[in-house]
Write an enzyme that holds these catalytic residues in place. Structure first.
Site, PDB file in Angstrom:
ATOM      1  N   ASP A  45     -32.482-114.715 -28.421  1.00  0.00           N
ATOM      2  CA  ASP A  45     -31.879-114.865 -27.090  1.00  0.00           C
ATOM      3  C   ASP A  45     -32.943-115.091 -26.030  1.00  0.00           C
ATOM      4  O   ASP A  45     -32.882-116.037 -25.241  1.00  0.00           O
ATOM      5  CB  ASP A  45     -31.102-113.591 -26.706  1.00  0.00           C
ATOM      6  CG  ASP A  45     -29.749-113.482 -27.368  1.00  0.00           C
ATOM      7  OD1 ASP A  45     -28.855-114.235 -26.996  1.00  0.00           O
ATOM      8  OD2 ASP A  45     -29.602-112.628 -28.248  1.00  0.00           O
ATOM      9  N   GLU A  68     -27.822-115.719 -19.312  1.00  0.00           N
ATOM     10  CA  GLU A  68     -27.251-114.441 -19.744  1.00  0.00           C
ATOM     11  C   GLU A  68     -28.279-113.313 -19.721  1.00  0.00           C
ATOM     12  O   GLU A  68     -27.934-112.169 -19.447  1.00  0.00           O
ATOM     13  CB  GLU A  68     -26.656-114.564 -21.153  1.00  0.00           C
ATOM     14  CG  GLU A  68     -25.981-113.278 -21.599  1.00  0.00           C
ATOM     15  CD  GLU A  68     -25.259-113.395 -22.925  1.00  0.00           C
ATOM     16  OE1 GLU A  68     -24.512-112.464 -23.266  1.00  0.00           O
ATOM     17  OE2 GLU A  68     -25.444-114.408 -23.620  1.00  0.00           O
ATOM     18  N   ASP A 133     -26.241-120.027 -22.188  1.00  0.00           N
ATOM     19  CA  ASP A 133     -26.100-118.941 -23.157  1.00  0.00           C
ATOM     20  C   ASP A 133     -27.084-119.243 -24.287  1.00  0.00           C
ATOM     21  O   ASP A 133     -26.835-120.103 -25.133  1.00  0.00           O
ATOM     22  CB  ASP A 133     -24.674-118.867 -23.703  1.00  0.00           C
ATOM     23  CG  ASP A 133     -24.407-117.535 -24.402  1.00  0.00           C
ATOM     24  OD1 ASP A 133     -25.391-116.875 -24.797  1.00  0.00           O
ATOM     25  OD2 ASP A 133     -23.238-117.157 -24.551  1.00  0.00           O
ATOM     26  N   ILE A 135     -28.136-117.659 -26.986  1.00  0.00           N
ATOM     27  CA  ILE A 135     -27.478-117.522 -28.291  1.00  0.00           C
ATOM     28  C   ILE A 135     -26.088-116.983 -28.037  1.00  0.00           C
ATOM     29  O   ILE A 135     -25.905-115.812 -27.732  1.00  0.00           O
ATOM     30  CB  ILE A 135     -28.238-116.595 -29.262  1.00  0.00           C
ATOM     31  CG1 ILE A 135     -29.577-117.211 -29.679  1.00  0.00           C
ATOM     32  CG2 ILE A 135     -27.381-116.338 -30.508  1.00  0.00           C
ATOM     33  CD1 ILE A 135     -30.344-116.384 -30.695  1.00  0.00           C
ATOM     34  N   ASP A 136     -25.109-117.877 -28.140  1.00  0.00           N
ATOM     35  CA  ASP A 136     -23.712-117.469 -28.019  1.00  0.00           C
ATOM     36  C   ASP A 136     -23.251-117.036 -29.409  1.00  0.00           C
ATOM     37  O   ASP A 136     -23.479-117.736 -30.391  1.00  0.00           O
ATOM     38  CB  ASP A 136     -22.883-118.653 -27.523  1.00  0.00           C
ATOM     39  CG  ASP A 136     -21.432-118.275 -27.297  1.00  0.00           C
ATOM     40  OD1 ASP A 136     -21.186-117.121 -26.913  1.00  0.00           O
ATOM     41  OD2 ASP A 136     -20.563-119.134 -27.511  1.00  0.00           O
ATOM     42  N   THR A 138     -23.980-113.654 -30.527  1.00  0.00           N
ATOM     43  CA  THR A 138     -25.138-112.877 -30.973  1.00  0.00           C
ATOM     44  C   THR A 138     -24.812-112.047 -32.206  1.00  0.00           C
ATOM     45  O   THR A 138     -25.629-111.943 -33.129  1.00  0.00           O
ATOM     46  CB  THR A 138     -25.639-111.956 -29.837  1.00  0.00           C
ATOM     47  OG1 THR A 138     -25.840-112.729 -28.659  1.00  0.00           O
ATOM     48  CG2 THR A 138     -26.941-111.290 -30.217  1.00  0.00           C
ATOM     49  N   ASP A 294     -20.198-118.621 -21.409  1.00  0.00           N
ATOM     50  CA  ASP A 294     -19.470-118.612 -22.681  1.00  0.00           C
ATOM     51  C   ASP A 294     -18.506-119.784 -22.815  1.00  0.00           C
ATOM     52  O   ASP A 294     -17.933-119.976 -23.895  1.00  0.00           O
ATOM     53  CB  ASP A 294     -18.672-117.308 -22.831  1.00  0.00           C
ATOM     54  CG  ASP A 294     -19.548-116.128 -23.201  1.00  0.00           C
ATOM     55  OD1 ASP A 294     -20.550-116.339 -23.902  1.00  0.00           O
ATOM     56  OD2 ASP A 294     -19.225-114.996 -22.785  1.00  0.00           O
TER      57      ASP A 294
END
Length: 352
Positions: A45, A68, A133, A135-136, A138, A294
């Site tokens: 992330d 994020e 984002d 890493i959407d 996670t 998101d």
């Protein structure tokens, strides 16, 4: 206005960030910490956010960024910060010119932390704002399943550009999705897709690569003559979407095939290219507000592929309210021809 340069930079930046996330994905120790909301955060992330914000700052220095992550936990954990820096400093595209366009290597660990913290825009109705984002999905990433690296450009409250990297989705746009798609992924040369869209110019997919952008092709949602034959996508995490209500909607529409559960905006990507048809994210509690990062990239991808994306009342998602979709409840995405039927079923199930 043409947004071809923004699309190009977004795709390249997401592609480079995917190199980092893939490297972390196959390491056993992913270095998780915990944010205030207790959701896991990985070195992927933070590293991906640093690389993508660097690319935006290099090419569009006056734009704002809603990211994020923020780096306070890393400043308090020097060991984790050093581990992220070890990975980030070595990530580069094999094509030197493409890498240079994105700003090249970050100069130092401290600059990496400062860059991560530049995703602190409050968002809003005016100006150019990138929703990121890194890493959407996670939890899917930690589980070894589907995840996505997502970047969208919002201009005066309207999404204009979207880019999504999905390292674990099949490259073949004709590949079907099933329960195995959301399960543990071992890594394969047949997987890894970069999706993108620009308002008014359609949606595309291309294989992820280590260098320049691979050739792209147009994608579109598939026509569904009988809604009972539609393929239904939903999230894996019950905390994110009411799976019981989702099942009731499917039953009301006559859909008998089991839903396909995928983490992240991989669901938007799957329905945009016709591997699935309907994506529901129904509210699990009244006070929850969806985050713009998101949904921004997935929203324009599906709409440019011939679909509609609305809330449970049938209203377009409103990205002008800040860092959340404060004016909307839930998300419903499907081909345009089916959206009315799906919304009617949602309203009936939720007693709206």
């Amino acid at each position: 206005m043409s947004y071809q340069q923004e699309r190009y930079i977004a795709e390249l930046a997401v592609q480079r960030a995917c190199l980092l996330t893939q490297k972390v994905f196959f390491e056993k120790a992913k270095g998780t910490v915990s944010k205030d909301d207790k959701s896991p955060v990985t070195i992927g992330d933070f590293g991906a956010q640093a690389l993508i914000i660097q690319a935006i700052r290099k090419n569009f220095p006056n734009d704002e960024i809603v990211g994020e992550e923020e780096a306070s936990s890393l400043r308090a954990d020097k060991t984790l910060s050093a581990e992220i820096w070890r990975l980030v400093k070595d990530i580069k595209l094999e094509d030197a010119e493409s890498d240079k366009v994105l700003g090249g290597p970050l100069p130092s660990e401290e600059s990496m932390l400062d860059i991560i913290d530049q995703g602190n825009s409050a968002g809003g109705p005016k100006g150019r704002i990138w929703a990121l984002d890194p890493i959407d999905g996670t939890k899917g990433f930690l589980r070894g399943g589907q995840y996505a690296v997502c970047l969208g450009l919002i201009v005066d409250g309207d999404v204009k550009v979207g880019a999504i990297g999905t390292p674990n989705l099949p490259v073949d746009d004709n590949a079907t999705i099933d329960a195995s798609t959301g399960a543990h992924q071992e890594g394969s040369s047949a997987n890894g897709v970069l999706f993108s869209a620009v308002q008014g110019e359609g949606a595309t997919s291309r294989p992820l690569s280590n260098g320049t952008l691979a050739p792209s092709k147009s994608i579109s949602m598939r026509p569904v003559a009988n809604i009972a034959e539609a393929v239904f996508c939903e999230g894996v995490e019950a905390a994110h979407s009411s799976q019981g209500d989702n099942a009731a909607v499917a039953e009301r529409l006559g859909i008998t095939a089991p839903s396909v559960r995928l983490d992240s905006q991989a669901k938007y990507c799957s329905i945009a290219r016709g591997a699935g048809d309907i994506y529901l994210r129904l509210p699990v509690r009244k006070d929850y507000q969806e985050k713009i990062w998101d949904h921004a990239a997935g929203d324009i991808l599906v709409r440019e592929a011939g679909g509609q994306v609305t809330d449970i009342y049938g209203n377009r998602l409103d990205f002008s309210k800040g860092r959340t979709l404060a004016a909307n409840k839930g998300v419903v995405a499907s081909p345009k021809a089916l959206q009315g039927q799906v919304i009617d079923a949602v309203k009936a199930v939720l007693k709206l």
